[in-house]
Design a protein around this motif. Structure first.
Motif, mmCIF file in Angstrom:
data_model
loop_
_atom_site.group_PDB
_atom_site.id
_atom_site.type_symbol
_atom_site.label_atom_id
_atom_site.label_comp_id
_atom_site.label_asym_id
_atom_site.label_seq_id
_atom_site.Cartn_x
_atom_site.Cartn_y
_atom_site.Cartn_z
ATOM 1 N N GLY A 16 -18.048 86.458 -67.390
ATOM 2 C CA GLY A 16 -17.194 85.375 -66.892
ATOM 3 C C GLY A 16 -16.538 84.710 -68.103
ATOM 4 O O GLY A 16 -16.618 85.222 -69.236
ATOM 5 N N CYS A 38 -22.100 92.795 -71.575
ATOM 6 C CA CYS A 38 -22.513 93.517 -70.359
ATOM 7 C C CYS A 38 -22.086 92.726 -69.134
ATOM 8 O O CYS A 38 -22.519 91.575 -68.959
ATOM 9 C CB CYS A 38 -24.035 93.644 -70.284
ATOM 10 N N ARG A 41 -20.154 93.557 -62.824
ATOM 11 C CA ARG A 41 -19.075 94.068 -61.967
ATOM 12 C C ARG A 41 -18.184 95.028 -62.753
ATOM 13 O O ARG A 41 -18.367 95.216 -63.948
ATOM 14 C CB ARG A 41 -18.227 92.902 -61.466
ATOM 15 N N GLY A 46 -15.585 86.845 -63.607
ATOM 16 C CA GLY A 46 -16.582 86.163 -62.790
ATOM 17 C C GLY A 46 -15.932 85.403 -61.637
ATOM 18 O O GLY A 46 -15.114 85.964 -60.901
ATOM 19 N N CYS A 63 -9.872 81.872 -55.059
ATOM 20 C CA CYS A 63 -9.483 80.482 -54.870
ATOM 21 C C CYS A 63 -8.579 80.088 -56.034
ATOM 22 O O CYS A 63 -8.837 80.462 -57.181
ATOM 23 C CB CYS A 63 -10.723 79.591 -54.845
ATOM 24 N N ALA A 448 -18.558 71.780 -63.516
ATOM 25 C CA ALA A 448 -18.362 73.232 -63.334
ATOM 26 C C ALA A 448 -16.880 73.554 -63.381
ATOM 27 O O ALA A 448 -16.176 73.484 -62.373
ATOM 28 C CB ALA A 448 -18.943 73.660 -61.998
HETATM 29 C C1 LIG Z 1 -13.736 78.672 -55.315
HETATM 30 C C2 LIG Z 1 -13.745 78.166 -56.728
HETATM 31 C C3 LIG Z 1 -12.724 77.334 -57.175
HETATM 32 C C4 LIG Z 1 -12.748 76.857 -58.491
HETATM 33 N N1 LIG Z 1 -11.714 76.094 -58.950
HETATM 34 C C5 LIG Z 1 -11.676 75.755 -60.264
HETATM 35 C C6 LIG Z 1 -10.554 75.091 -60.812
HETATM 36 O O1 LIG Z 1 -9.572 74.827 -60.131
HETATM 37 N N2 LIG Z 1 -10.587 74.751 -62.130
HETATM 38 C C7 LIG Z 1 -11.645 75.049 -62.926
HETATM 39 O O2 LIG Z 1 -11.591 74.729 -64.134
HETATM 40 N N3 LIG Z 1 -12.730 75.680 -62.436
HETATM 41 C C8 LIG Z 1 -12.769 76.037 -61.132
HETATM 42 N N4 LIG Z 1 -13.848 76.694 -60.637
HETATM 43 C C9 LIG Z 1 -15.026 76.868 -61.492
HETATM 44 C C10 LIG Z 1 -14.859 78.041 -62.461
HETATM 45 O O3 LIG Z 1 -14.470 79.204 -61.778
HETATM 46 C C11 LIG Z 1 -16.207 78.275 -63.134
HETATM 47 O O4 LIG Z 1 -16.689 77.076 -63.670
HETATM 48 C C12 LIG Z 1 -16.126 79.303 -64.256
HETATM 49 O O5 LIG Z 1 -15.342 80.410 -63.924
HETATM 50 C C13 LIG Z 1 -17.565 79.717 -64.591
HETATM 51 O O6 LIG Z 1 -17.577 80.723 -65.574
HETATM 52 P P1 LIG Z 1 -18.968 81.276 -66.091
HETATM 53 O O7 LIG Z 1 -18.644 82.311 -67.096
HETATM 54 O O8 LIG Z 1 -19.840 80.152 -66.493
HETATM 55 O O9 LIG Z 1 -19.692 81.929 -64.825
HETATM 56 P P2 LIG Z 1 -19.216 83.095 -63.848
HETATM 57 O O10 LIG Z 1 -17.765 83.050 -63.619
HETATM 58 O O11 LIG Z 1 -20.094 82.994 -62.647
HETATM 59 O O12 LIG Z 1 -19.521 84.445 -64.639
HETATM 60 C C14 LIG Z 1 -20.806 85.006 -64.728
HETATM 61 C C15 LIG Z 1 -20.650 86.517 -64.847
HETATM 62 O O13 LIG Z 1 -21.936 87.073 -65.050
HETATM 63 C C16 LIG Z 1 -22.025 88.295 -64.329
HETATM 64 N N5 LIG Z 1 -23.454 88.581 -64.120
HETATM 65 C C17 LIG Z 1 -24.321 87.870 -63.337
HETATM 66 N N6 LIG Z 1 -25.550 88.408 -63.418
HETATM 67 C C18 LIG Z 1 -25.461 89.449 -64.285
HETATM 68 C C19 LIG Z 1 -26.404 90.391 -64.783
HETATM 69 N N7 LIG Z 1 -27.686 90.347 -64.414
HETATM 70 N N8 LIG Z 1 -25.968 91.355 -65.642
HETATM 71 C C20 LIG Z 1 -24.663 91.416 -66.043
HETATM 72 N N9 LIG Z 1 -23.735 90.535 -65.578
HETATM 73 C C21 LIG Z 1 -24.131 89.572 -64.720
HETATM 74 C C22 LIG Z 1 -21.260 88.006 -63.052
HETATM 75 O O14 LIG Z 1 -20.851 89.198 -62.423
HETATM 76 C C23 LIG Z 1 -20.102 87.171 -63.587
HETATM 77 O O15 LIG Z 1 -18.994 87.978 -63.931
HETATM 78 C C24 LIG Z 1 -13.842 77.182 -59.331
HETATM 79 C C25 LIG Z 1 -14.848 78.016 -58.877
HETATM 80 C C26 LIG Z 1 -14.788 78.530 -57.601
HETATM 81 C C27 LIG Z 1 -15.862 79.486 -57.156
#
Ligand SMILES: Cc1cc2nc3c(=O)[nH]c(=O)nc-3n(C[C@H](O)[C@H](O)[C@H](O)COP(=O)(O)OP(=O)(O)OC[C@H]3O[C@@H](n4cnc5c(N)ncnc54)[C@H](O)[C@@H]3O)c2cc1C
Length: 490
Positions: A16, A38, A41, A46, A63, A448
Motif C-alpha cells: 500500500g 512483498c 495482491r 492497497g 472510492c 487514516a
Molecule cells: C473507501 C475509502 C476511502 C478513502 N478515502 C480517502 C481519502 O479521500 N483521502 C485519504 O487520504 N485517504 C483515504 N482513505 C484512506 C487511505 O486509502 C488509507 O489510509 C491508505 O491507503 C492506507 O495505506 P496503507 O499502506 O497504510 O494500507 P493499505 O492500503 O491497506 O495497504 C496494505 C497492503 O498490504 C497488503 N497485505 C496485507 N497483508 C499482507 C500479507 N500478509 N502479505 C503481503 N501483503 C499483505 C495488502 O494487500 C495491501 O496492499 C480511504 C480509504 C478507503 C477504504
C-alpha cells in the motif's frame, strides 16, 4: 562504504502507500541495502485502488480519494515518482445545502493564516453571522491547545464545551470531521479533529487546497510505481502473501514464510499492512521471545484486533449526461457527503464508449441513515438529493437518466480515531529490534489517510537507518505556519 551495512536485507510486507513510501525512502537514502517489497495482491496501492466495472468496462476507484495541501509527504512522494501531474489542485471548494443552494469556500490569500479563512467562512451562506463568529472563536481556541492534551476528549464533548450549537455542528463540524475522520464527533478524539482543522485549514496558506486524482488510483499507485521502485533497485514480489514471521536467533535473521514463494530471509522487516493483517502476522511470531517482547506482542495483538473500523460507501453512478459542470461538491445536511464528476482521465481502452454514460461518484463516510436499509433505498435517496441539488438536467421533457450504478461499501475502510485508539496507537519501532511497523494506523499524529500512510512508511525507513547505524531523514516537514498562526499556537 561501511562494510557492516553492505548487503543488509530489508523486506517490506505490504505494497500500500505505506509500503511504497518505506521502500522508496530506503532505496533512495540507503542504496546499498537490498529491499524486497512483498505484496499479497497482483498490484500495489492497497486501499487506494480501483476496479474494472464489468458493465461499462471503465476502471473506477473503489472510492474517490482526495488529498489536501497539508499532505506534504504524499505530495512529495508523488513528486518523487513523477506523478505530481496526476492530481489536480483546487484552491476553492463548492458546498451545497438543500435550503441555500451552492456556496463557495475560497480562502483569502492576501490575509495571514488563520485570518485567510474569514472570507472562506463568510462565503458559506448557510451559516449565520453569529455561527461564523463562534466557529472562528473555536478554531482559534483549538489552535491554542496542544494536540496531546486533547487525545482523551471526544470531539463532541469538546464542541459542547465550546458552545458549538447542534445546528453549527451539522453544518460545519460534522461535514468536515466525518469526511476527514470517517466517523462521527461522538466517537473521534478531539486531537484528531484538531489535526484536521488546524493543519488542514487554519495554520497555513494552501493547507486546505484539495488535490483530486485525475487518473484511476490503480494507474497512480499500481504497477507504474512498482516499475519505478524496481528501477531504484527494489525487488518487487506481487502475489506474495506473507503468512508468518520467525526470528532465527542463531543466524540473527528473520524468516518470512510466504504463500507460494517459499521462504524469504532478511535482516529487518517493515510490516506495512493494514492493522488487521498486522495483528495476524505479529501473532505468528515464534517463541524465543524474551518476556518484554512477549508482552509487547500480546498487547499489540490485543489492541490491533480490537480496533474499531468505520465504513465508507461509494455510489458509482453513470448518468446519460453530466449533471453539473462542477468537478466536485461537498454536500451539507444530506445523506450524500461528496459528489465527484468524471474525475478520472480514462484512456479510450478503459471506456466502453459514450453509451456508458457520464461517470459520477457520491461518497458517504461513516455509518449513515440508510446503513441498515436496502441499497435501493440508499440509491433512491441519493438520486433525489442530486435532482434537488442540480435541478436543470433533471427537469424538462427529457430529464437526466441513471443508466447504470454500482454501490460499494467497505466496512473496514478506515479505523475510528477514538480516544482509546489514540492512547494505545503503536509506534514505528517495536520491542523487537528487527521489526518496524508502517501503515496508516501507526502513531504519526494523522488519521487514516494517504498522508498518514506515507509518513508511517518514511518513519519506518528512518527506523531501518537507526537499526543499521545510519541517520537518515525521510519525512517531509509540514507546511510552515504563518507568523500569526505560529504566535497563536505557542
Ligand atoms: C473507501 C475509502 C476511502 C478513502 N478515502 C480517502 C481519502 O479521500 N483521502 C485519504 O487520504 N485517504 C483515504 N482513505 C484512506 C487511505 O486509502 C488509507 O489510509 C491508505 O491507503 C492506507 O495505506 P496503507 O499502506 O497504510 O494500507 P493499505 O492500503 O491497506 O495497504 C496494505 C497492503 O498490504 C497488503 N497485505 C496485507 N497483508 C499482507 C500479507 N500478509 N502479505 C503481503 N501483503 C499483505 C495488502 O494487500 C495491501 O496492499 C480511504 C480509504 C478507503 C477504504
Amino acid at each position: 562504504m561501511n562494510p557492516r551495512v553492505v548487503n543488509r536485507r530489508v523486506v517490506v510486507v505490504g505494497g500500500g502507500i505505506a509500503g511504497i513510501a518505506a521502500s522508496m525512502a530506503i532505496a533512495e537514502t540507503m542504496p546499498d541495502i537490498r529491499v524486497t517489497l512483498c505484496e499479497a495482491r497482483r498490484t500495489s496501492g492497497g486501499r487506494a485502488g480501483s476496479f474494472v466495472d464489468p458493465t461499462t468496462n471503465e476502471t473506477v476507484d473503489y472510492c474517490q480519494h482526495v488529498a489536501m495541501g497539508c499532505c506534504t509527504n504524499l505530495l512529495d512522494l508523488l513528486h518523487r515518482f513523477d506523478m505530481s501531474d496526476e492530481f489536480t489542485r483546487y484552491q476553492s471548494l463548492t458546498f451545497y445545502h438543500p435550503e441555500y443552494g451552492m456556496s463557495s469556500f475560497a480562502p483569502n490569500l492576501r490575509m495571514p493564516a488563520p485570518l485567510h479563512l474569514h472570507k472562506a467562512l463568510a462565503g458559506l451562506r448557510y451559516l449565520r453571522l453569529q455561527e461564523r463568529t463562534r466557529l472562528a472563536w473555536a478554531i482559534t481556541k483549538l489552535m491554542r491547545q496542544r494536540e496531546r492534551t486533547l487525545e482523551k476528549v471526544t470531539a463532541a464533548t469538546w464542541l459542547d464545551r465550546h458552545r458549538q450549537s447542534s445546528r453549527l455542528r451539522v453544518r460545519f463540524w460534522d461535514v468536515v470531521l466525518v469526511s476527514a475522520l470517517g466517523d462521527v464527533p461522538e466517537r473521534v478524539s478531539m486531537a484528531a479533529a484538531r489535526k484536521v482543522i488546524v493543519d488542514g485549514f487554519a495554520a497555513a496558506h494552501g493547507a486546505s487546497d484539495v488535490w483530486v486524482p485525475n487518473r484511476p488510483l490503480s494507474q497512480i499507485f499500481g504497477n507504474s510505481m512498482l516499475d519505478h521502485l524496481a528501477r531504484h533497485g527494489v525487488e518487487v514480489k506481487t502475489g506474495c502473501l506473507v503468512r508468518s514471521l520467525r526470528y532465527d536467533e542463531r543466524d540473527e535473521e528473520v524468516e518470512l514464510i510466504c504463500g507460494d514463494d517459499g521462504t524469504l530471509r532478511s535482516d529487518h522487516v517493515v510490516l506495512a499492512t493494514a492493522w488487521r493483517s498486522a495483528s495476524k502476522l505479529i501473532e505468528t511470531i515464534e517463541p524465543g521471545l524474551n518476556p518484554s517482547a512477549r508482552s509487547w506482542q500480546d498487547a499489540t495483538v490485543s489492541f490491533l484486533s480490537s480496533v474499531k473500523s468505520s465504513p465508507i460507501t461509494g455510489l458509482h453512478l453513470w448518468f446519460d449526461r453530466e449533471i453539473t459542470p462542477l468537478p466536485h461538491v461537498a454536500m451539507v445536511g444530506t445523506v450524500s457527503h461528496w459528489l465527484f464528476k468524471q474525475p478520472l482521465r480514462q484512456s479510450t481502452s478503459d471506456r466502453a464508449g459514450d453509451q456508458a454514460g457520464v461517470y459520477h461518484q457520491v461518497v458517504i463516510s461513516g455509518p449513515h441513515r440508510f446503513s441498515e436499509s436496502s441499497k435501493d433505498a440508499l440509491l433512491s435517496a441519493v438520486c433525489d438529493e442530486l435532482a434537488k441539488a442540480f435541478p436543470i438536467p433533471f427537469s424538462g421533457p427529457n430529464p437526466a437518466k441513471l443508466l447504470h450504478h454500482r454501490i460499494v461499501t467497505d466496512p473496514n475502510a478506515v479505523y475510528s480515531v477514538t480516544p482509546q485508539f489514540q492512547a494505545h496507537r503503536p509506534a514505528t519501532t517495536t520491542t523487537l529490534a528487527w521489526l518496524s511497523l508502517a501503515g496508516d494506523y501507526v502513531d504519526t499524529g494523522w488519521p487514516a489517510t494517504m498522508e498518514g500512510a506515507a509518513i508511517s512508511g518514511r518513519l519506518a525507513a528512518e527506523a531501518v537507518g537507526d537499526r543499521f547505524g545510519r541517520r537518515v531523514h525521510c519525512v517531509t516537514p509540514p507546511l510552515s505556519p504563518g507568523r500569526l498562526a505560529r504566535w497563536l499556537m505557542t
